[in-house]
Design a protein around this motif. Structure first.
Motif, mmCIF file in Angstrom:
data_model
loop_
_atom_site.group_PDB
_atom_site.id
_atom_site.type_symbol
_atom_site.label_atom_id
_atom_site.label_comp_id
_atom_site.label_asym_id
_atom_site.label_seq_id
_atom_site.Cartn_x
_atom_site.Cartn_y
_atom_site.Cartn_z
ATOM 1 N N ASP A 71 0.372 -1.231 -0.278
ATOM 2 C CA ASP A 71 -0.487 -0.159 0.221
ATOM 3 C C ASP A 71 1.138 0.899 -0.454
ATOM 4 O O ASP A 71 1.173 2.210 0.903
ATOM 5 C CB ASP A 71 -1.314 0.410 1.179
ATOM 6 C CG ASP A 71 -1.907 1.399 1.045
ATOM 7 O OD1 ASP A 71 -2.962 1.230 -0.263
ATOM 8 O OD2 ASP A 71 -2.232 1.945 2.235
ATOM 9 N N ARG A 72 1.429 1.353 -0.464
ATOM 10 C CA ARG A 72 2.718 2.489 -0.919
ATOM 11 C C ARG A 72 3.450 2.861 -2.458
ATOM 12 O O ARG A 72 3.420 1.680 -3.082
ATOM 13 C CB ARG A 72 3.588 2.145 -0.086
ATOM 14 C CG ARG A 72 5.157 1.814 -0.439
ATOM 15 C CD ARG A 72 5.855 0.990 0.799
ATOM 16 N NE ARG A 72 7.318 2.616 0.779
ATOM 17 C CZ ARG A 72 7.892 1.295 0.145
ATOM 18 N NH1 ARG A 72 8.174 0.464 -0.491
ATOM 19 N NH2 ARG A 72 8.621 3.051 -0.312
ATOM 20 N N PHE A 73 3.776 3.822 -2.811
ATOM 21 C CA PHE A 73 4.482 4.209 -4.295
ATOM 22 C C PHE A 73 5.599 3.693 -4.012
ATOM 23 O O PHE A 73 6.062 4.103 -3.128
ATOM 24 C CB PHE A 73 3.682 5.375 -4.390
ATOM 25 C CG PHE A 73 2.917 5.763 -4.774
ATOM 26 C CD1 PHE A 73 2.404 5.391 -6.230
ATOM 27 C CD2 PHE A 73 1.543 6.186 -3.742
ATOM 28 C CE1 PHE A 73 0.943 6.015 -6.610
ATOM 29 C CE2 PHE A 73 0.153 6.631 -4.649
ATOM 30 C CZ PHE A 73 0.178 6.206 -6.101
ATOM 31 N N ARG A 74 6.676 3.337 -4.927
ATOM 32 C CA ARG A 74 8.618 2.672 -5.095
ATOM 33 C C ARG A 74 8.736 3.618 -5.965
ATOM 34 O O ARG A 74 7.682 3.739 -7.598
ATOM 35 C CB ARG A 74 7.795 1.759 -5.238
ATOM 36 C CG ARG A 74 7.964 0.278 -3.802
ATOM 37 C CD ARG A 74 8.019 -0.560 -4.708
ATOM 38 N NE ARG A 74 7.616 -1.474 -5.086
ATOM 39 C CZ ARG A 74 7.700 -1.877 -6.304
ATOM 40 N NH1 ARG A 74 9.475 -1.502 -7.131
ATOM 41 N NH2 ARG A 74 7.413 -2.186 -7.740
ATOM 42 N N SER A 75 9.461 4.371 -5.350
ATOM 43 C CA SER A 75 10.125 5.071 -7.070
ATOM 44 C C SER A 75 10.736 3.867 -8.124
ATOM 45 O O SER A 75 11.965 3.730 -7.107
ATOM 46 C CB SER A 75 10.956 6.292 -5.793
ATOM 47 O OG SER A 75 12.300 6.931 -7.029
ATOM 48 N N LEU A 76 10.721 4.524 -9.146
ATOM 49 C CA LEU A 76 11.797 3.567 -9.731
ATOM 50 C C LEU A 76 12.372 4.485 -10.757
ATOM 51 O O LEU A 76 13.169 4.053 -11.022
ATOM 52 C CB LEU A 76 10.575 2.956 -11.090
ATOM 53 C CG LEU A 76 8.987 2.353 -11.009
ATOM 54 C CD1 LEU A 76 8.684 1.580 -11.691
ATOM 55 C CD2 LEU A 76 9.837 0.856 -9.931
ATOM 56 N N PHE A 77 12.321 5.588 -10.959
ATOM 57 C CA PHE A 77 13.460 6.393 -11.244
ATOM 58 C C PHE A 77 13.186 8.017 -11.107
ATOM 59 O O PHE A 77 12.140 8.716 -10.976
ATOM 60 C CB PHE A 77 13.359 6.610 -13.165
ATOM 61 C CG PHE A 77 13.365 7.746 -13.860
ATOM 62 C CD1 PHE A 77 15.399 7.110 -14.198
ATOM 63 C CD2 PHE A 77 13.343 8.456 -14.636
ATOM 64 C CE1 PHE A 77 15.407 7.865 -15.223
ATOM 65 C CE2 PHE A 77 14.446 10.002 -15.116
ATOM 66 C CZ PHE A 77 15.106 8.851 -15.680
ATOM 67 N N ALA A 78 14.012 8.843 -11.298
ATOM 68 C CA ALA A 78 13.732 10.053 -10.339
ATOM 69 C C ALA A 78 15.502 10.580 -11.227
ATOM 70 O O ALA A 78 16.273 10.076 -10.696
ATOM 71 C CB ALA A 78 14.189 10.304 -9.344
#
Length: 196
Positions: free
Chosen positions: A77-84
């Motif tokens: 139940d969370r967002f994961r960073s894949l690219f920044a």
């Protein structure tokens, strides 16, 4: 800035406020920003949240543009960073998430080179497991100020596809690209000035 999956207090800090600050950076660089675009992309690898933000304009009118791609992890139940990644704005830099075609789901980044002949570094990122990793990096055939009205990514697309071993036909003639052809290795849609 933060992401919330409901109205309950607290937020997931997977979203960066600004590019990382380096020694000597102006403090305003990291504290001022605006949201330029938020979109849900339906990619072959699944739905992704795209967030583009930008910072304050400097004396030469340049500013940072931060592109982030996140995935929602339903189990956690969370967002994961894949690219920044961030680029500047004054020298045709760009980060583009490719939504359709042979590069669908990949990310292409263009950054200027620091030495003559002034061209661009083209980097293609592909999603490897949980994050995007560089798959290809090369110096462009396109040069700064060469007169090609196409965006650098569009002009370099035949080179990108060829280097990745994908079909690279020239686009069909259209109102947007009336005369598609290669000139010095880059795609042009009009005749260069020196050949007119």
């Amino acid at each position: 800035m933060c992401l919330q999956t409901s109205a309950r207090p607290g937020c997931a800090r997977d979203l960066l406020d600004a590019p990382p600050v380096h020694p000597g950076d102006d403090p305003v660089w990291s504290t001022t920003r605006k949201v330029d675009r938020v979109a849900i992309l339906s990619l072959p690898v699944g739905k992704r949240l795209l967030v583009e933000t930008s910072g304050p304009h400097s004396a030469n009118n340049s500013h940072w543009i931060l592109t982030q791609v996140l995935a929602y992890d339903r189990g956690a139940d969370r967002f994961r960073s894949l690219f920044a990644r961030a680029v500047g704005s004054n020298h045709n830099q760009e980060i583009r998430v490719i939504e359709h075609g042979p590069l669908a789901s990949d990310i292409v980044m263009v950054e200027p080179t620091a030495d003559a002949p002034y061209g661009y570094w083209i980097t293609v990122f592909g999603q490897a497991s949980t994050i995007y990793r560089p798959e290809l990096r090369f110096r462009s055939a396109t040069h700064y100020g060469d007169g090609n009205p196409l965006a650098v990514i569009d002009a370099e697309m035949p080179n990108i596809l060829r280097r990745l071993g994908k079909p690279d036909p020239l686009p069909r003639a259209s109102a947007a690209c009336p005369m598609p052809h290669l000139h010095d290795g880059a795609l042009w849609c009009t005749r260069p000035e020196e050949t007119r």
